[in-house]
Scaffold this motif. Structure first.
Motif, PDB file in Angstrom:
ATOM      1  N   PRO A 115      30.470  44.712  46.620  1.00 29.09           N
ATOM      2  CA  PRO A 115      31.806  43.981  46.669  1.00 29.09           C
ATOM      3  C   PRO A 115      32.937  44.400  45.544  1.00 29.09           C
ATOM      4  CG  PRO A 115      30.897  42.636  46.920  1.00 29.09           C
ATOM      5  CD  PRO A 115      30.308  43.413  47.152  1.00 29.09           C
ATOM      6  N   VAL A 116      34.244  44.620  44.610  1.00 28.43           N
ATOM      7  CA  VAL A 116      34.465  44.576  43.427  1.00 28.43           C
ATOM      8  C   VAL A 116      35.806  43.223  43.711  1.00 28.43           C
ATOM      9  CG1 VAL A 116      35.650  45.139  41.522  1.00 28.43           C
ATOM     10  CG2 VAL A 116      33.700  46.851  42.369  1.00 28.43           C
ATOM     11  N   GLY A 117      35.755  42.228  42.841  1.00 24.55           N
ATOM     12  CA  GLY A 117      36.857  41.592  42.753  1.00 24.55           C
ATOM     13  C   GLY A 117      35.814  40.174  42.973  1.00 24.55           C
ATOM     14  N   PRO A 118      36.814  38.986  42.305  1.00 22.87           N
ATOM     15  CA  PRO A 118      36.335  37.529  42.509  1.00 22.87           C
ATOM     16  C   PRO A 118      36.226  37.493  43.793  1.00 22.87           C
ATOM     17  CG  PRO A 118      39.168  37.324  43.035  1.00 22.87           C
ATOM     18  CD  PRO A 118      38.508  39.028  42.700  1.00 22.87           C
ATOM     19  N   LEU A 119      34.680  35.903  44.077  1.00 25.48           N
ATOM     20  CA  LEU A 119      34.260  35.417  44.642  1.00 25.48           C
ATOM     21  C   LEU A 119      35.206  35.396  46.375  1.00 25.48           C
ATOM     22  CD1 LEU A 119      32.281  32.948  43.537  1.00 25.48           C
ATOM     23  CD2 LEU A 119      31.581  35.373  43.828  1.00 25.48           C
ATOM     24  N   SER A 120      36.407  34.829  46.177  1.00 25.12           N
ATOM     25  CA  SER A 120      38.097  34.866  47.192  1.00 25.12           C
ATOM     26  C   SER A 120      38.336  35.939  47.795  1.00 25.12           C
ATOM     27  CB  SER A 120      38.672  34.135  46.233  1.00 25.12           C
ATOM     28  OG  SER A 120      39.453  35.235  45.620  1.00 25.12           O
ATOM     29  N   ALA A 121      37.774  37.309  47.026  1.00 28.81           N
ATOM     30  CA  ALA A 121      37.518  38.586  48.221  1.00 28.81           C
ATOM     31  C   ALA A 121      36.972  39.017  48.585  1.00 28.81           C
ATOM     32  CB  ALA A 121      39.404  39.233  46.604  1.00 28.81           C
ATOM     33  N   GLY A 137      34.384  40.840  37.795  1.00 27.57           N
ATOM     34  CA  GLY A 137      35.617  41.652  38.731  1.00 27.57           C
ATOM     35  C   GLY A 137      33.769  42.295  39.744  1.00 27.57           C
ATOM     36  N   TRP A 138      33.272  42.210  38.721  1.00 27.94           N
ATOM     37  CA  TRP A 138      31.773  42.697  39.223  1.00 27.94           C
ATOM     38  C   TRP A 138      30.242  41.890  38.884  1.00 27.94           C
ATOM     39  CZ3 TRP A 138      30.985  47.778  36.079  1.00 27.94           C
ATOM     40  CH2 TRP A 138      31.389  48.970  36.057  1.00 27.94           C
ATOM     41  N   SER A 139      30.418  40.814  39.175  1.00 36.22           N
ATOM     42  CA  SER A 139      29.716  39.598  39.680  1.00 36.22           C
ATOM     43  C   SER A 139      27.795  40.264  40.663  1.00 36.22           C
ATOM     44  CB  SER A 139      30.072  38.493  40.150  1.00 36.22           C
ATOM     45  OG  SER A 139      30.475  38.955  41.505  1.00 36.22           O
ATOM     46  N   VAL A 140      28.311  40.835  41.729  1.00 36.22           N
ATOM     47  CA  VAL A 140      27.256  41.185  42.343  1.00 36.22           C
ATOM     48  C   VAL A 140      27.112  42.185  42.082  1.00 36.22           C
ATOM     49  CG1 VAL A 140      26.854  42.431  44.899  1.00 36.22           C
ATOM     50  CG2 VAL A 140      29.006  40.819  44.271  1.00 36.22           C
ATOM     51  N   TYR A 141      27.573  43.154  41.355  1.00 38.99           N
ATOM     52  CA  TYR A 141      27.174  44.747  40.708  1.00 38.99           C
ATOM     53  C   TYR A 141      26.618  44.569  39.970  1.00 38.99           C
ATOM     54  CZ  TYR A 141      26.676  49.601  39.359  1.00 38.99           C
ATOM     55  OH  TYR A 141      26.379  50.722  38.992  1.00 38.99           O
ATOM     56  N   CYS A 142      26.672  43.227  39.210  1.00 45.48           N
ATOM     57  CA  CYS A 142      26.190  43.114  37.208  1.00 45.48           C
ATOM     58  C   CYS A 142      25.005  42.174  37.969  1.00 45.48           C
ATOM     59  CB  CYS A 142      26.687  41.864  36.340  1.00 45.48           C
ATOM     60  SG  CYS A 142      28.139  42.588  35.748  1.00 45.48           S
ATOM     61  N   ALA A 143      24.966  40.962  38.557  1.00 42.74           N
ATOM     62  CA  ALA A 143      23.165  40.820  39.175  1.00 42.74           C
ATOM     63  C   ALA A 143      22.458  41.130  40.017  1.00 42.74           C
ATOM     64  CB  ALA A 143      23.539  39.711  40.140  1.00 42.74           C
ATOM     65  N   THR A 144      22.604  42.662  40.668  1.00 40.81           N
ATOM     66  CA  THR A 144      22.190  43.259  42.038  1.00 40.81           C
ATOM     67  C   THR A 144      20.955  43.876  40.023  1.00 40.81           C
ATOM     68  OG1 THR A 144      23.558  44.657  41.855  1.00 40.81           O
ATOM     69  CG2 THR A 144      23.171  43.425  44.089  1.00 40.81           C
ATOM     70  N   ALA A 183      39.940  53.699  42.096  1.00 39.62           N
ATOM     71  CA  ALA A 183      40.185  53.271  43.180  1.00 39.62           C
ATOM     72  C   ALA A 183      40.883  51.707  42.973  1.00 39.62           C
ATOM     73  CB  ALA A 183      40.123  53.679  44.005  1.00 39.62           C
ATOM     74  N   THR A 184      39.616  50.605  42.334  1.00 41.72           N
ATOM     75  CA  THR A 184      39.636  49.230  42.637  1.00 41.72           C
ATOM     76  C   THR A 184      41.114  48.721  41.741  1.00 41.72           C
ATOM     77  OG1 THR A 184      37.472  49.442  42.286  1.00 41.72           O
ATOM     78  CG2 THR A 184      38.697  47.670  41.464  1.00 41.72           C
ATOM     79  N   ALA A 185      42.074  47.851  42.478  1.00 43.84           N
ATOM     80  CA  ALA A 185      42.815  47.209  42.146  1.00 43.84           C
ATOM     81  C   ALA A 185      43.093  46.559  40.950  1.00 43.84           C
ATOM     82  CB  ALA A 185      43.949  46.617  42.954  1.00 43.84           C
ATOM     83  N   ILE A 186      43.940  46.533  40.286  1.00 44.84           N
ATOM     84  CA  ILE A 186      43.992  46.138  38.795  1.00 44.84           C
ATOM     85  C   ILE A 186      42.613  44.542  39.305  1.00 44.84           C
ATOM     86  CG2 ILE A 186      44.825  45.050  36.051  1.00 44.84           C
ATOM     87  CD1 ILE A 186      43.741  48.228  36.460  1.00 44.84           C
ATOM     88  N   GLU A 187      43.644  43.647  39.933  1.00 49.71           N
ATOM     89  CA  GLU A 187      43.084  42.338  40.001  1.00 49.71           C
ATOM     90  C   GLU A 187      42.501  41.951  40.400  1.00 49.71           C
ATOM     91  OE1 GLU A 187      46.017  43.843  43.748  1.00 49.71           O
ATOM     92  OE2 GLU A 187      45.945  43.808  41.558  1.00 49.71           O
ATOM     93  N   HIS A 188      41.622  43.076  40.774  1.00 52.84           N
ATOM     94  CA  HIS A 188      39.839  43.028  41.275  1.00 52.84           C
ATOM     95  C   HIS A 188      39.155  43.952  40.014  1.00 52.84           C
ATOM     96  CE1 HIS A 188      40.914  42.568  45.843  1.00 52.84           C
ATOM     97  NE2 HIS A 188      41.006  41.842  45.330  1.00 52.84           N
ATOM     98  N   PHE A 189      39.610  43.843  39.387  1.00 51.47           N
ATOM     99  CA  PHE A 189      38.925  44.680  38.355  1.00 51.47           C
ATOM    100  C   PHE A 189      39.317  45.332  36.857  1.00 51.47           C
ATOM    101  CE2 PHE A 189      35.958  47.937  36.092  1.00 51.47           C
ATOM    102  CZ  PHE A 189      35.440  47.749  35.714  1.00 51.47           C
ATOM    103  N   PRO A 190      39.782  44.207  35.970  1.00 53.29           N
ATOM    104  CA  PRO A 190      40.685  43.618  35.158  1.00 53.29           C
ATOM    105  C   PRO A 190      40.374  44.973  34.074  1.00 53.29           C
ATOM    106  CG  PRO A 190      39.679  41.587  35.814  1.00 53.29           C
ATOM    107  CD  PRO A 190      39.119  42.264  36.526  1.00 53.29           C
TER     108      PRO A 190
END
Length: 245
Positions: free
Chosen positions: A87-93, A143-150, A189-196
């Motif tokens: 998923p892309v976005g902050p933890l809340s999303a 926005g990429w906390s999961v992708y970066c961590a993995t 295709a990701t919303a800017i607010e999820h991936f600045p």
């Protein structure tokens, strides 16, 4: 005989890697959810598996299929290519199930396959493993906390595994650069607010600066087969000098 295992071989960089390896006369075992454009090609074997389903992967690895396929291989290559940016976005999303899927595909599957490959190789065979990592595993992006961590997990796995007494085994976590694949389409295709930082990737596409999968695949396999492979367990394909076989 050289045999290669490629995950996520049905599209993008994985498809280009499988095609390149087949052109070099290597037998390829492709693991993905769906079939590829190489279905039925000489030397191509395909296994239909959803790598997000760790239990299904463990069940397959617990059988004899992999060991039997590798029985006559003098050198075994494993390219852990399958991955997801979601998923892309902050933890809340972030959907927790999407987080679990990303960890299964991006981390659990490569680590499981790496161990299984080494255990399935016949005595005396050589092995080379490449994790397809990313600059995102070496730099934090909003926005990429999961992708970066993995992806960072793959880097540390390769670094630690390289310190083990592995015999004739080399392992590298390799960032291949920004490639023109479906994943890039997902990013744009990701919303800017999820991936600045999305506009950076929009600009790369518009400027024609995304690398072609076939070119990256050729460079990657050249490096994988070279004497330099494994010298540094963390590498960036764009920063490597001309490969010396």
């Amino acid at each position: 005989m050289i045999k290669a295992i490629v995950t996520g071989h049905s599209k993008g960089l994985g498809a280009a890697l499988a095609a390149d390896l087949l052109e070099r006369g290597m037998a390829v075992l492709g693991i993905a959810r769906g079939a590829s454009g190489q279905t039925g090609a000489p030397g191509m074997t395909e296994v239909s598996l959803d790598l997000a389903d760790s239990a299904a992967l463990a069940f397959w690895l617990g059988g004899d299929s992999l060991r039997n396929w590798l029985a006559d291989a003098d050198t075994v290559l494993l390219i852990n290519n399958a991955g997801t940016v979601l998923p892309v976005g902050p933890l809340s999303a972030q959907d927790p199930l999407a987080v679990a899927r990303a960890v299964a595909v991006n981390v659990a599957a490569p680590l499981m396959l790496s161990a299984a490959m080494v255990q399935a190789m016949r005595p005396g065979a050589a092995g080379r493993i490449v994790h397809i990592s990313s600059g995102a595993g070496r730099n934090a992006y909003p926005g990429w906390s999961v992708y970066c961590a993995t992806k960072a997990a793959l880097d540390l796995h390769a670094s630690a595994a390289a310190q083990d007494a592995n015999g004739d085994l080399r392992i590298v976590s390799l960032a291949p650069g920004v490639i023109d694949t479906d994943m890039q389409g997902q990013i744009r295709a990701t919303a800017i607010e999820h991936f600045p930082l999305r506009q950076r990737f929009d600009a790369l596409k518009q400027a024609g600066e995304l690398a072609a999968p076939a070119r990256v695949a050729r460079q990657l396999v050249d490096y994988l087969m070279s004497k330099d492979f494994g010298r540094d367990p963390i590498a960036d394909l764009r920063q490597l000098k001309a490969v010396r076989n």
